[in-house]
Scaffold this motif. Structure first.
Motif, PDB file in Angstrom:
ATOM      1  N   ASN A  60       0.862  -1.155   0.138  1.00 47.30           N
ATOM      2  CA  ASN A  60      -0.390  -0.356   0.178  1.00 47.30           C
ATOM      3  C   ASN A  60       0.659   1.115  -0.053  1.00 47.30           C
ATOM      4  OD1 ASN A  60      -1.237   2.576   0.786  1.00 47.30           O
ATOM      5  ND2 ASN A  60      -2.674   1.097   1.775  1.00 47.30           N
ATOM      6  N   ASN A  61       1.121   1.858  -1.385  1.00 47.70           N
ATOM      7  CA  ASN A  61       1.584   3.184  -1.418  1.00 47.70           C
ATOM      8  C   ASN A  61       1.936   4.239  -0.096  1.00 47.70           C
ATOM      9  OD1 ASN A  61       2.629   5.801  -2.312  1.00 47.70           O
ATOM     10  ND2 ASN A  61       3.175   4.990  -3.954  1.00 47.70           N
ATOM     11  N   GLU A  62       0.035   4.450  -0.388  1.00 42.14           N
ATOM     12  CA  GLU A  62      -0.080   5.834   0.707  1.00 42.14           C
ATOM     13  C   GLU A  62       0.657   5.359   2.362  1.00 42.14           C
ATOM     14  OE1 GLU A  62      -1.653   8.431   0.321  1.00 42.14           O
ATOM     15  OE2 GLU A  62      -2.123   8.484   2.942  1.00 42.14           O
ATOM     16  N   ILE A  63      -0.003   4.212   2.746  1.00 44.18           N
ATOM     17  CA  ILE A  63       0.619   3.831   4.150  1.00 44.18           C
ATOM     18  C   ILE A  63       1.693   3.405   4.526  1.00 44.18           C
ATOM     19  CG2 ILE A  63       0.781   1.413   5.791  1.00 44.18           C
ATOM     20  CD1 ILE A  63      -2.192   3.232   5.692  1.00 44.18           C
ATOM     21  N   THR A  64       3.144   3.489   3.029  1.00 46.00           N
ATOM     22  CA  THR A  64       4.417   3.054   3.344  1.00 46.00           C
ATOM     23  C   THR A  64       4.652   4.943   3.102  1.00 46.00           C
ATOM     24  OG1 THR A  64       4.125   1.553   1.841  1.00 46.00           O
ATOM     25  CG2 THR A  64       5.916   3.113   2.100  1.00 46.00           C
ATOM     26  N   SER A  65       3.984   5.901   2.541  1.00 42.18           N
ATOM     27  CA  SER A  65       4.502   7.092   2.070  1.00 42.18           C
ATOM     28  C   SER A  65       4.312   7.501   3.818  1.00 42.18           C
ATOM     29  CB  SER A  65       3.482   7.552   1.513  1.00 42.18           C
ATOM     30  OG  SER A  65       3.684   7.220   0.158  1.00 42.18           O
ATOM     31  N   GLN A  66       3.284   7.144   4.794  1.00 43.70           N
ATOM     32  CA  GLN A  66       3.233   7.726   6.314  1.00 43.70           C
ATOM     33  C   GLN A  66       3.947   6.843   6.243  1.00 43.70           C
ATOM     34  OE1 GLN A  66      -1.086   7.269   8.024  1.00 43.70           O
ATOM     35  NE2 GLN A  66      -1.584   8.196   5.278  1.00 43.70           N
ATOM     36  N   ILE A  67       4.316   6.031   7.107  1.00 43.76           N
ATOM     37  CA  ILE A  67       5.905   5.864   7.677  1.00 43.76           C
ATOM     38  C   ILE A  67       6.500   6.225   7.417  1.00 43.76           C
ATOM     39  CG2 ILE A  67       6.991   2.974   7.817  1.00 43.76           C
ATOM     40  CD1 ILE A  67       4.959   1.643   7.247  1.00 43.76           C
ATOM     41  N   LEU A  68       6.640   6.454   6.017  1.00 44.03           N
ATOM     42  CA  LEU A  68       8.066   7.384   5.886  1.00 44.03           C
ATOM     43  C   LEU A  68       8.003   8.970   6.559  1.00 44.03           C
ATOM     44  CD1 LEU A  68       8.672   6.128   2.414  1.00 44.03           C
ATOM     45  CD2 LEU A  68       9.904   4.639   4.323  1.00 44.03           C
ATOM     46  N   LEU A  69       7.178   9.201   6.489  1.00 44.26           N
ATOM     47  CA  LEU A  69       6.830  11.097   6.579  1.00 44.26           C
ATOM     48  C   LEU A  69       7.214  10.478   8.183  1.00 44.26           C
ATOM     49  CD1 LEU A  69       4.217  11.969   4.151  1.00 44.26           C
ATOM     50  CD2 LEU A  69       6.654  13.178   3.911  1.00 44.26           C
ATOM     51  N   LYS A  70       6.691   9.341   9.079  1.00 41.16           N
ATOM     52  CA  LYS A  70       6.894   9.337  10.665  1.00 41.16           C
ATOM     53  C   LYS A  70       8.481   9.314  10.853  1.00 41.16           C
ATOM     54  CE  LYS A  70       3.943   9.483  13.038  1.00 41.16           C
ATOM     55  NZ  LYS A  70       3.379  11.169  14.203  1.00 41.16           N
ATOM     56  N   ALA A  71       9.208   8.541  10.324  1.00 40.42           N
ATOM     57  CA  ALA A  71      10.501   8.519  10.241  1.00 40.42           C
ATOM     58  C   ALA A  71      11.163   9.198  10.000  1.00 40.42           C
ATOM     59  CB  ALA A  71      10.447   7.401   9.305  1.00 40.42           C
ATOM     60  N   LEU A  72      11.046  10.134   8.854  1.00 41.75           N
ATOM     61  CA  LEU A  72      11.390  11.476   9.196  1.00 41.75           C
ATOM     62  C   LEU A  72      11.212  12.032  10.491  1.00 41.75           C
ATOM     63  CD1 LEU A  72      10.714  13.184   5.287  1.00 41.75           C
ATOM     64  CD2 LEU A  72      12.399  12.244   6.476  1.00 41.75           C
ATOM     65  N   THR A  73      10.228  12.469  11.434  1.00 42.81           N
ATOM     66  CA  THR A  73      10.107  12.861  12.502  1.00 42.81           C
ATOM     67  C   THR A  73      10.321  12.766  13.700  1.00 42.81           C
ATOM     68  OG1 THR A  73       8.551  11.181  12.788  1.00 42.81           O
ATOM     69  CG2 THR A  73       7.370  13.355  11.937  1.00 42.81           C
ATOM     70  N   ASN A  74      11.241  11.339  13.289  1.00 44.87           N
ATOM     71  CA  ASN A  74      11.977  11.059  14.008  1.00 44.87           C
ATOM     72  C   ASN A  74      13.530  11.086  14.039  1.00 44.87           C
ATOM     73  OD1 ASN A  74      12.289   9.869  16.968  1.00 44.87           O
ATOM     74  ND2 ASN A  74      12.710   7.693  16.273  1.00 44.87           N
ATOM     75  N   PHE A  75      14.454  11.974  13.444  1.00 42.26           N
ATOM     76  CA  PHE A  75      15.696  12.876  12.973  1.00 42.26           C
ATOM     77  C   PHE A  75      15.607  12.933  14.391  1.00 42.26           C
ATOM     78  CE2 PHE A  75      17.357  12.760   8.245  1.00 42.26           C
ATOM     79  CZ  PHE A  75      16.403  11.744   7.799  1.00 42.26           C
ATOM     80  N   PRO A  76      17.021  12.995  14.878  1.00 45.04           N
ATOM     81  CA  PRO A  76      17.991  12.303  13.901  1.00 45.04           C
ATOM     82  C   PRO A  76      18.345  11.140  14.205  1.00 45.04           C
ATOM     83  CG  PRO A  76      19.120  13.035  15.940  1.00 45.04           C
ATOM     84  CD  PRO A  76      17.276  13.353  15.801  1.00 45.04           C
ATOM     85  N   HIS A  77      17.078   9.810  14.673  1.00 52.56           N
ATOM     86  CA  HIS A  77      17.508   8.443  14.664  1.00 52.56           C
ATOM     87  C   HIS A  77      16.714   7.592  13.846  1.00 52.56           C
ATOM     88  CE1 HIS A  77      17.339   7.436  19.568  1.00 52.56           C
ATOM     89  NE2 HIS A  77      16.202   9.234  18.628  1.00 52.56           N
ATOM     90  N   THR A  78      17.963   7.021  13.057  1.00 54.19           N
ATOM     91  CA  THR A  78      18.562   6.451  10.997  1.00 54.19           C
ATOM     92  C   THR A  78      17.044   6.169  11.190  1.00 54.19           C
ATOM     93  OG1 THR A  78      20.219   4.661  12.831  1.00 54.19           O
ATOM     94  CG2 THR A  78      20.822   6.230  11.358  1.00 54.19           C
ATOM     95  N   ASP A  79      15.727   6.011  12.298  1.00 61.60           N
ATOM     96  CA  ASP A  79      14.572   5.251  11.340  1.00 61.60           C
ATOM     97  C   ASP A  79      14.478   4.968   9.758  1.00 61.60           C
ATOM     98  OD1 ASP A  79      14.727   5.238  14.320  1.00 61.60           O
ATOM     99  OD2 ASP A  79      12.458   5.632  14.393  1.00 61.60           O
TER     100      ASP A  79
END
Lengths: 215, 546
Positions: A60-79
């Motif tokens: 699911n492209n939409e869910i994957t995009s949300q997961i990736l955006l959420k990972a951006l919010t957890n910088f500087p961790h390397t999620d």
């Protein structure tokens, strides 16, 4: 809601249950809740990507995009890297995943000016993620906090995404920094960052045997 | 003691009997089925072997497994499979457990030694044999009466994951398959399925309560209190432990570094424990853990993991030098780890143990590190591809894909992720080399250096712009060099943000203040070594008889 879900989902992540595709709808809903409620659960999100990896037709492209955006919010961790490694070459080129990859790339290089310009040019990409911009500002403050002793006020405002004076004051206060006219005092870095001298330490163990044999 | 076959009952003439070898595998197979006579020593060995298994004499088995099996393989089966199942079954009264174990070794030998690798049929049969083995072990009401040496158990689990990896690679190479082969593959999707492999490993982990055992063990208590009936049994306990390492490997192959590290919670990788006496397992664990850390940009942790195991290998090299088949594997993994360590040290310069540093100064590594330091992306990529695990996609290509080679896709993707990380850091070595020369340096001056360095031809550059882009690089430097470092706790994922690299700095408005690490010469170490050498020489002299 997110808190309650966390408990439910935890059971789905243990042992072999983690790979059960029937859990996918629940886990996907959990991703949406995280986006909406500004919560975050890396482990659950990685489990979703893993299920996509094992069941490509459920991707699911939409869910994957949300997961990736959420990972951006957890910088500087390397999620973000962890998520990226679970995708594949072809998915990285899909819209809007490729846009998010680009955002991550400039963010990793700390080119905040380019980052903010790009984000503001496509507001619909990130608006689903509650608190997205502020999460990035937290990362900016992290980098500023480890780099500067004092920083030019306008420069700091730029790094935070050309924020108004009021917002700037908010962040300065939040991190306990001090305003000194045109400069902002961050912290006394002398204490953390100083030249280290590594001298040789010889412990008793390493000379014990020699001393014994010298008798 | 078993030593029958070392003085063969009769003088078996190997040359003349195998003389009719045609070189054609198909024909040879036929030939060996009809004409093959099992040498008497092999027969005796198998009977003795089977008795040792049913009597559970672990010490004897260890000897048979580690010494006699490889020796016989070398003497009689260097390029041909061990005797067929039916042949062997006759000799050992159809002992079902022994036959499963025998077949595991039989297939393992085919994977390792037979040219052209296993056929589709052999891959399938090996898989079914593993199913038989694990069903026997896992579905029993009470612990099965079987004891095997730890090394065997480790190699069994490791081989199981390896054969899955090998199958996934084989499966993804569509271009050389006949329509019948594709048909067989498509209609047997359960064979070597990733879920099945995960299921086996997880079941072995659960059955043995190994996680609970490690947890209790880590807090200094007796693991037997939580082990349960199965977990107290050495077979289950060790299989459980090795399955955790198997999972570490499997997760790494799929690019899931988070799970890879997480599965080892409560195992202190760098510490020796009661479980960690199989060197190959130790080494493999450190390789995958270090690799996962490197991908997560936890360079300090990766460097610590690699240097501690490489030091261990350096010190214990002689121990496994004699066992050639293990030796090759360990040598390869050691070389890979030196490459990974070299990569980590280029990205994150840091002090390491002198004897490891010594090896990295050798020509082949030194040259590679030099190139990487000068931003040669191709060199980074070469080192990475050489040293990384053989990544794979968990699913076969879709049924309707064009017949092509899909086996390299996963490795390309992971390489890409890594190269992008390196690219983001491409300015850092240049900046580091300038900063190393100063204790304070104005932004403006460094910006001038950088600009001159980049376009020394036209001299047309705008200082304000240069300073702006320099600041971006400096922020990036700080960000990339501040990473999670494990300090304490039972999970390898835990950690605190630290700047572990040797050079650090901060910016005070428009002035950079630099802090470097100065390492004093290690005289003590040098003298200790020389004294010991001298002592040794002296001792030898005293023993000389003139």
């Amino acid at each position: 809601m997110a808190e309650a879900m966390k408990q439910v989902v935890a059971g789905m992540l243990t042992g072999i249950e983690r790979y059960n595709p029937e859990n996918l709808p629940t886990l996907e809903r959990y991703v949406e809740i995280q986006s909406r409620e500004n919560a975050y659960d890396l482990e659950a999100n990685l489990a979703v990507l893993k299920l996509y990896q094992f069941n490509p037709h459920k991707f699911n492209n939409e869910i994957t995009s949300q997961i990736l955006l959420k990972a951006l919010t957890n910088f500087p961790h390397t999620d973000f890297i962890l998520c990226k490694c679970l995708l594949n070459e072809q998915k990285l080129q899909d819209e809007p995943i490729n846009q998010i990859i680009y955002l991550a790339d400039v963010l990793e290089q700390c080119d905040f000016e380019v980052f903010w310009t790009r984000v503001h040019s496509m507001p619909e990409l990130t608006q689903k993620i509650t608190g997205f911009l502020d999460s990035i500002r937290k990362f900016v403050c992290h980098v500023v906090g480890i780099t500067y002793q004092t920083i030019d006020r306008t420069h700091l405002a730029q790094l935070l995404g050309d924020v108004e004076d009021k917002t700037l004051k908010h962040w300065v206060k939040k991190y306990g920094w001090k305003e000194e006219n045109a400069l902002i005092f961050i912290a006394n870095q002398d204490e953390n960052i100083k030249t280290k001298n590594i001298n040789e330490k010889i412990d008793f163990e390493s000379v014990g045997a020699i001393m014994a044999s010298c008798r | 003691m078993y030593d029958d076959y070392e003085q063969p009952a009769y003088n078996y003439d190997y040359e003349s009997d195998f003389g009719a070898h045609t070189g054609d595998p198909q024909l040879d197979n036929e030939y060996s089925r009809q004409m093959y006579m099992m040498p008497e020593v092999v027969k005796n060995f198998l009977v003795y072997f089977r008795n040792a298994v049913s009597e559970g004499s672990v010490f004897e088995l260890q000897n048979l497994y580690e010494v006699h099996w490889p020796k016989l393989t070398e003497d009689y089966f260097e390029k041909r499979p061990w005797p067929e199942e039916a042949e062997v079954a006759k000799i050992v009264d159809n002992d079902p457990v022994f036959m499963i174990l025998y077949k595991e070794l039989y297939f393992r030998h085919i994977y390792a030694r037979i040219q052209g690798g296993p056929t589709l049929e052999q891959r399938f049969n090996s898989f079914y044999n593993y199913c038989d083995l694990f069903n026997y072990i896992l579905s029993a009401e009470e612990p099965v009466p079987l004891e095997l040496p730890d090394l065997w158990l480790w190699e069994l689990v490791d081989e199981f994951v390896y054969q899955f990896q090998s199958f996934a690679q084989y499966r993804a190479r569509l271009q050389k398959k006949t329509p019948q082969e594709l048909e067989t593959l498509n209609s047997n999707n359960k064979v070597w399925n990733v879920l099945c492999v995960l299921n086996v490993l997880h079941s072995l982990v659960d059955k043995s309560n190994i996680k609970q055992q490690l947890d209790v063990y880590a807090s200094g208590n007796d693991p037997d209190t939580v082990a349960g009936d199965f977990g107290r049994h050495s077979l289950y306990k060790m299989l459980g432990y090795f399955s955790l390492v198997g999972l570490l490997r499997l997760h790494s192959l799929l690019g899931d570094y988070y799970q890879a590290i997480k599965v080892l919670d409560n195992i202190e990788v760098h510490l020796k424990s009661q479980f960690a006496h199989v060197p190959a397992c130790q080494i493999s664990t450190s390789y995958y853990v270090g690799f996962a850390y490197m991908m997560m940009r936890r360079y300090s942790d990766a460097i610590r993991t690699f240097s501690s195991i490489l030091l261990y290998i350096q010190r214990t090299k002689q121990l496994f030098a004699s066992k050639s088949y293990q030796h090759d594997q360990i040598n390869k993994q050691t070389d890979q780890m030196y490459h990974l360590l070299a990569i980590c040290l280029v990205l994150h310069p840091q002090c390491i143990d002198e004897s490891i540093q010594q090896t990295l100064r050798e020509k082949s590594y030194h040259e590679k590190m030099y190139k990487m330091q000068y931003g040669d992306l191709q060199e980074f990529e070469n080192c990475f591809v050489f040293a990384c695990p053989k990544f794979l996609s968990p699913c076969p290509p879709p049924v309707d894909s064009i017949p092509d080679d899909y086996s390299k896709e996963a490795i390309r993707h992971q390489t890409q992720v890594f190269v992008e990380e390196v690219q983001q850091q491409k300015m850092l070595p240049t900046i580091r080399s300038y900063l190393k020369l100063y204790t304070t340096l104005p932004l403006m001056k460094l910006a001038t250096f950088m600009a001159q360095n980049q376009r020394n031809n036209d001299g047309n550059w705008d200082i304000d712009k240069e300073i702006q882009s320099l600041i971006i690089h400096l922020l990036c430097f700080k960000h990339k060099m501040k990473n999670l470092v494990w300090t304490k706790g039972s999970s390898g994922l835990d950690g605190k943000f630290q700047s572990g690299s040797e050079l650090d700095f901060y910016i005070d408005n428009d002035m950079i203040h630099i802090a470097d690490t100065k390492v004093a010469h290690r005289y003590g170490d040098f003298f200790i070594r020389k004294i010991l050498k001298f002592e040794e020489l002296n001792r030898k002299l005293h023993h000389l008889k003139l």
